[in-house]
Design a protein around this motif. Sequence first.
Motif, PDB file in Angstrom:
ATOM      1  N   LYS A  59      41.334  36.411  29.346  1.00  0.00           N
ATOM      2  CA  LYS A  59      41.366  37.071  30.652  1.00  0.00           C
ATOM      3  C   LYS A  59      42.804  37.466  30.979  1.00  0.00           C
ATOM      4  O   LYS A  59      43.675  36.609  31.109  1.00  0.00           O
ATOM      5  CB  LYS A  59      40.797  36.149  31.728  1.00  0.00           C
ATOM      6  N   ALA A  78      39.900  44.002  48.732  1.00  0.00           N
ATOM      7  CA  ALA A  78      39.624  43.061  47.641  1.00  0.00           C
ATOM      8  C   ALA A  78      38.138  42.782  47.566  1.00  0.00           C
ATOM      9  O   ALA A  78      37.449  42.722  48.587  1.00  0.00           O
ATOM     10  CB  ALA A  78      40.399  41.757  47.833  1.00  0.00           C
ATOM     11  N   THR A  99      39.352  40.129  43.053  1.00  0.00           N
ATOM     12  CA  THR A  99      40.103  41.224  42.431  1.00  0.00           C
ATOM     13  C   THR A  99      40.673  42.113  43.520  1.00  0.00           C
ATOM     14  O   THR A  99      39.949  42.563  44.411  1.00  0.00           O
ATOM     15  CB  THR A  99      39.205  42.049  41.500  1.00  0.00           C
ATOM     16  N   SER A 147      44.359  38.544  33.611  1.00  0.00           N
ATOM     17  CA  SER A 147      44.975  38.054  34.842  1.00  0.00           C
ATOM     18  C   SER A 147      45.304  36.566  34.788  1.00  0.00           C
ATOM     19  O   SER A 147      45.963  36.047  35.686  1.00  0.00           O
ATOM     20  CB  SER A 147      44.056  38.335  36.035  1.00  0.00           C
ATOM     21  N   TYR A 180      35.816  34.863  41.918  1.00  0.00           N
ATOM     22  CA  TYR A 180      36.829  35.693  41.271  1.00  0.00           C
ATOM     23  C   TYR A 180      37.185  36.844  42.216  1.00  0.00           C
ATOM     24  O   TYR A 180      36.355  37.715  42.491  1.00  0.00           O
ATOM     25  CB  TYR A 180      36.324  36.227  39.938  1.00  0.00           C
ATOM     26  N   GLU A 200      45.098  42.771  39.948  1.00  0.00           N
ATOM     27  CA  GLU A 200      45.025  41.386  39.486  1.00  0.00           C
ATOM     28  C   GLU A 200      43.738  40.720  39.946  1.00  0.00           C
ATOM     29  O   GLU A 200      43.144  41.101  40.965  1.00  0.00           O
ATOM     30  CB  GLU A 200      46.214  40.577  39.993  1.00  0.00           C
ATOM     31  N   THR A 201      43.316  39.703  39.193  1.00  0.00           N
ATOM     32  CA  THR A 201      42.156  38.898  39.557  1.00  0.00           C
ATOM     33  C   THR A 201      42.556  37.430  39.539  1.00  0.00           C
ATOM     34  O   THR A 201      43.175  36.964  38.571  1.00  0.00           O
ATOM     35  CB  THR A 201      40.988  39.127  38.585  1.00  0.00           C
ATOM     36  N   ASP A 240      40.219  46.771  30.731  1.00  0.00           N
ATOM     37  CA  ASP A 240      40.142  46.186  32.063  1.00  0.00           C
ATOM     38  C   ASP A 240      40.938  44.885  32.094  1.00  0.00           C
ATOM     39  O   ASP A 240      42.140  44.894  31.857  1.00  0.00           O
ATOM     40  CB  ASP A 240      38.686  45.967  32.480  1.00  0.00           C
ATOM     41  N   ASP A 241      40.279  43.765  32.342  1.00  0.00           N
ATOM     42  CA  ASP A 241      40.985  42.490  32.442  1.00  0.00           C
ATOM     43  C   ASP A 241      40.783  41.610  31.212  1.00  0.00           C
ATOM     44  O   ASP A 241      40.952  40.397  31.262  1.00  0.00           O
ATOM     45  CB  ASP A 241      40.507  41.751  33.708  1.00  0.00           C
TER      46      ASP A 241
END
Length: 425
Positions: A400, A137, A149, A402, A147, A111-112, A234-235
């Motif tokens: 996005k 992280a 992640t 997340s 941000y 998660e971000t 990805d995100d």
Amino acid sequence: MFTNIMSKNNSEDNKQIVSLPEDVEIYAGNTLLLNPTSSVNANIKVLSMESVDTDIATINNSYIIANNVGETKINTRISVKDKVYELVTNVKVIPGKLSVEPKTKKISVGETFRYRAMVSNGVYKSVSYQSTDLKIAVVKKEGIYGYVTAIAEGKVDIIVTVNIGNIISESIISLTVEAAKGHAIPISNPVNGAGFTDEDEWKGSRVFFGRYEQDNNIGNGKEPILWRVLEVKDDTVFLLSEYGLLCKFYNDTYDSVTWETSTIRAWLNKDFLDKAFLKTEIDAILDTQIKTNNNKKYGSSGGNKTIDKVFLLSNKDVNNTAYGFQKGSRIKSRTRRVQITDHALVEGYRNKENMNTCWWLRSPGISNYYAAYVLTSGNVTYGHFVGRRNDAVRPAIKVKRSCIIFGEDFNDGKYKAPIIIAREK
């Protein structure tokens, strides 16, 4: 804003011909009007205002500008009825208080989260974000945001440092990174169009996100917008509207334009964005760097790169088999065909044979007075004026991952798909 004006700077002892605040406090980065007053009905003329220490505060058009934490004096010369008065104001610049939002303390692997440093009553000169353990992280600074992640399970501190008037303040976010959430997202990449024939339809996931008028019945409110999922990577989730939501000119006037200078781009990123999405939903939509290639065959310019939340697809995009399209601009492919809503039909049209419509691409046409678009049969053309055709608009966005969650399925009568819900910050 200032917090305190202590007492009065008076001239002529108790006569109070003219006065100014004697002591003021002001937060670093803010301004305060230093306004002289007179007890007599006379015009006041400010002859000069000077700061003893301009590193702490400067004065401009009677406004104190608080630069850095500390103390200084403002010397003021004032003329009233041909008499000159000299007054002194003591200025104390104080720092605001640092806080970080959101208050999230737990995050799952993969998660971000976006964090923002804020200062009460003032502003900061700079901000930085740092992870104490990059194996747990990582953090990336973009503008004023950090941000974060999550990489692996464990505990990590995110150190937020700001410069408030040359005073360094620090806040620590103690994060616990938990195991990745086990549930799979209900969407996937589309079926690759590499092996498609002209008769193959686009095949892939769909979602509902945002709301826009579509049935042309204003009284029953806006309808959920249906989107095709072009890519999950990805995100990022890349979305294209299923239908043409409105019919507009590419540019309001017949001029030489690029995607950057077109009125359709301005409309998408202001009017459409504000009407279709809530603030939390807008926050979940990425600012995407858009590159529009030149048209090599005709020599027309794609223009400068842009940063957009909402954009149109390019000719390259609608030939990308990974997005579920059949390759070949001249091919009359069903994967590129589109229909419009009843609301869009007010300014547009439907082909009577197949009920489809033409839709704009952002790519340049045979010159910059023209733009590319997809015909009702699904092939791409480059020969229609930017300011003379009301063709369909199919917005594209990148969300996005997340910043969203997938809600229950919604059924619009033709398609059943999950609703995207933007996370509250």
